[in-house]
Design an enzyme around this catalytic site. Sequence first.
Site, PDB file in Angstrom:
ATOM      1  N   CYS B 407       0.812  -1.214   0.000  1.00  0.00           N
ATOM      2  CA  CYS B 407       0.000   0.000   0.000  1.00  0.00           C
ATOM      3  C   CYS B 407       0.846   1.265   0.000  1.00  0.00           C
ATOM      4  O   CYS B 407       0.484   2.262  -0.613  1.00  0.00           O
ATOM      5  CB  CYS B 407      -0.961  -0.009   1.175  1.00  0.00           C
ATOM      6  SG  CYS B 407      -0.148  -0.195   2.757  1.00  0.00           S
ATOM      7  N   HIS B 451      -1.847   0.553   7.254  1.00  0.00           N
ATOM      8  CA  HIS B 451      -2.196   0.907   5.883  1.00  0.00           C
ATOM      9  C   HIS B 451      -1.707   2.317   5.595  1.00  0.00           C
ATOM     10  O   HIS B 451      -1.431   3.085   6.514  1.00  0.00           O
ATOM     11  CB  HIS B 451      -3.719   0.817   5.724  1.00  0.00           C
ATOM     12  CG  HIS B 451      -4.186   0.869   4.313  1.00  0.00           C
ATOM     13  ND1 HIS B 451      -3.677   0.061   3.314  1.00  0.00           N
ATOM     14  CD2 HIS B 451      -5.149   1.629   3.717  1.00  0.00           C
ATOM     15  CE1 HIS B 451      -4.295   0.321   2.195  1.00  0.00           C
ATOM     16  NE2 HIS B 451      -5.199   1.295   2.399  1.00  0.00           N
ATOM     17  N   ASP B 467      -7.882   5.962  -2.141  1.00  0.00           N
ATOM     18  CA  ASP B 467      -7.043   4.826  -1.722  1.00  0.00           C
ATOM     19  C   ASP B 467      -6.727   3.969  -2.935  1.00  0.00           C
ATOM     20  O   ASP B 467      -7.546   3.154  -3.354  1.00  0.00           O
ATOM     21  CB  ASP B 467      -7.772   4.001  -0.659  1.00  0.00           C
ATOM     22  CG  ASP B 467      -6.856   2.962  -0.051  1.00  0.00           C
ATOM     23  OD1 ASP B 467      -5.714   2.794  -0.542  1.00  0.00           O
ATOM     24  OD2 ASP B 467      -7.271   2.317   0.937  1.00  0.00           O
TER      25      ASP B 467
END
Lengths: 314, 646
Positions: B407, B451, B467
């Site tokens: 991520c 994250h 995202d």
Amino acid sequence: MPGTKSAFSTAPHPLDAVLAQAGQIILGKPTEIRQAIACLLAGGHLLIEDLPGLGKTTLAHALARLLGLHFSRIQFTSDLLPADITGVSIFERDKSAFRFLPGPVFAQLVLADEINRATPKTQSALLEAMEEGQVTAEGQTRPLPTPFFVIATQNPAHQIGTFPLPESQLDRFLMRIELGYPDRAAERALLAAGGQGHHAERLSPLLDAADLPAMQDAVAGVHAAGPLIDYVQDLIEASRHTPAFQHGLSPRAGLALLAAGRAWAWLDGRSMVLPDDIQAVLPAVARHRLRAAQGGGYASREEIAALIRSVAIP
Amino acid sequence: MSTPAREALEHNATPWLFGVAALTTAPHFLHQPYWLSAFASLVLLWGFRLWQRDLRLPGRWLMIPLVIVGCAGILFEFRTLLGRDAGVAMLVMFMAMKLLELKSRRDAMVVITLGYFLLLTHYFYSQSIFTGLWLLTATWLITAALVRLHGGPASRWRATLRYAAQLCLQALPFMLALYLLFPRISGPLWGLPQDALSAKTGLSEQMSPGSIANLVQSGEIAFRVHFDGPLPASDKLYWRGPVMEDFDGTTWRQATARSAPERVEARSPPITYQTTLEAHNQRWLLALDAPTTLPADTFLNSRMTVNARQPISQRQRFQLAASLDYRFNPQEAPAVLRRNLLLPSGLNPQSARLAATWREREKTPLAIIEQALRLFASRDFAYTLQAPLLGTDAIDDFLFRSQRGFCEHYAAAFVVLMRGAGIPARVVGGYQGGERNPLDGYLVVRQSDAHAWSEVWLEQQGWVRYDPTAVVAPARLESGLSNALPFAELPPALVRLRSDLMRNLRHRWEAINNAWNQQVLGYDPLRQRELLARLGWPDADWAKLAGALAVACAGLLAVVTAWTLYQRPEHDPALRLWHKALRHLHRRQVNCAPWETPRALARRLDSERPELAAAFDRVVEAYLQARYGKVPGDLKTLRERVAQLP
């Protein structure tokens, strides 16, 4: 107050004279003499265990004389037969009948000297008589005289050719005492007087035949209060739970303890049993009934003392 | 009578003391220097061996050098003999060595006292359930050892244990009263357990490629959340940590500059929740976007992160509220917007070119964002923990060559592209999602839920969350990391969760642990006040609490005493008078052992304390007559004589 007997009477005790005279024969052993007399007062049999020459026989003899009891002595040997104790019937030619000749057991105080020298069969003949107060020989049961006491002596069992009494037989003796060596002063007096055997011969009876049963009745009447019975129970209970012994005291031992305690209290001139009495008689009553967990011999004095210390007085 | 303390120690009681020593020192071996653990174990073993063979204990000539060596070792290790760690180490050493000089009951008592004290020190290091259970068990066994020491050779171990358990159970009401009523202090009294102070894992203030992928390897719990209402959808659960704006080509760093006063506009009804944060030694609270109500002693910074005034160095609970639909800072300070357009000069030329083409071609920022997201979706991008190493032009390497990343790679690349296209953007670190424990309803958020995502500033809309990971690996948001990664890549902490049984067990264990944390360890002043208010006592301050505590303990004591008196088998008034006489003697320094008969005591007084003897003799005579006599005792006389004792 006139007529009431104090718990702590200071009046002379009827047995004081007996204790005093016996003390002149067996020097320096007042406690053991007291224990022996307490045992007889409680109606129990006595086992004296010690090395030869320490006055076991003399003590038995002296007590018999002083208490006015008919005395007989059996020297136990390996070839002694049961009939040598209980008696035999012999055929009388002129009457064409058997006549029973009573053995030495038909006496009021029997001294069984070195009981562990005889075979178990012979030992058990005596022990049966002790237990039942009667002798059965050749199909006929004959009562023994009353009172009937046995004082057995035994040398420590590690001698060759002896048959130590099994535990079940030991239990028949109310007390077991050891005389031990006299202390220095007592021994000195003994040596100076030059022997003691003929002293016992010369003693004259201080009681007559009716006195002892009356005293036994008095002993049985000594009061044991609830808390005291609790104490006896606690002691027995503790003996069963401590790891110091292989097994605990039996109910019969409890009865013996109480009876001996009564006698001890009565000898002290009291009409009630105190924990002190129980503590005083416990070693003599309990040691031969207990087996030390380590070694398997009799419980030691220290172990009995530890038992006493582990039980609170209720 | 000899003083009991000087009495020789009974041989068979000694193993109990070794048990006490082993129980109380062994858990310290977990955190102590190895040499000290070895030293203590060796000394204990040696002592036990000496006991087994009934050998002589070592004399002073050996003990003194041993103590010196031990102290020197501790001094060398900790650079002090004082303080928590060194102090505990000293206690452990002394405990082991005390067993080399067990001679009298006094020594045994020292071991017992030391044992109780050592127990307490375990709470310096851990306050977990296991520690609690261990210490309760140890308390019971130490008490049993104490009982054994007083019980004498006649006691059996079973009865001893039972009696000790009875004593401990009797103490239980007192423990509860103290626990519930003792005035709570909102900080620890003597410092913190080790496990709280040295939080090892957690988000940091900066992010570089691989940093989150590393964090994700840990299955440790970061925080637990309890929603007052239903659990929101998993893809809405963004727990905000540090916001990173400064980029040097590899590492993103938290911005420190101030910006316009933050303005959060809630556009959906707030949902309230309670979060229990594990210690992480940072100040952020990891609140759900966007926070609307804050707990006391916290503030919202200009990047919408809720911060505490102090770093969170112990497990703490906060009450928060959030609005999932929100608008944040539509009027952002120009300085902040400029800062969020900066890129390190000369790096990542390919990305810059791509962004420039978008900027020229597309008319609206939304269309540019659309382009970027489509890039991630269409190209052959893979979501993986095992991203290859990147060069100086890290973003270029990632976007055009490796195309494999976690991520942080996607968030960073997305922000670089946005900035290149002239849209203010930044990276946000935090946690996403969480796992609901079906047993207690708590949402458990682990380090593996760490994250990174991006935030883009749009006119009128303010900062909007994008995202890119959601585009590459939609499963990450919907059902968590373990379903988004290829199986072979799963960190061990997550692999286990594929087994239903293990998952169930883990849930169960964590629910128990959570209950312990929330109910037992988390019983703070607030909870105490709540509880007391519920019990109808709303205004309890510490002084009143102390009073209540005293009253409660006195009441309990009275109950226990009454019960004991009632249970006492003997109600004999003569015995009571006798005990009074004994207490009288006790005050005059004469003690009576339980097995000592009254007459033996009287005889002892005759020789030891003649001034008391005569009067006491009279008491003994009356008591024996009253208690053991045939005729019911004359209590009046006994009472008078007891009263007359000098």
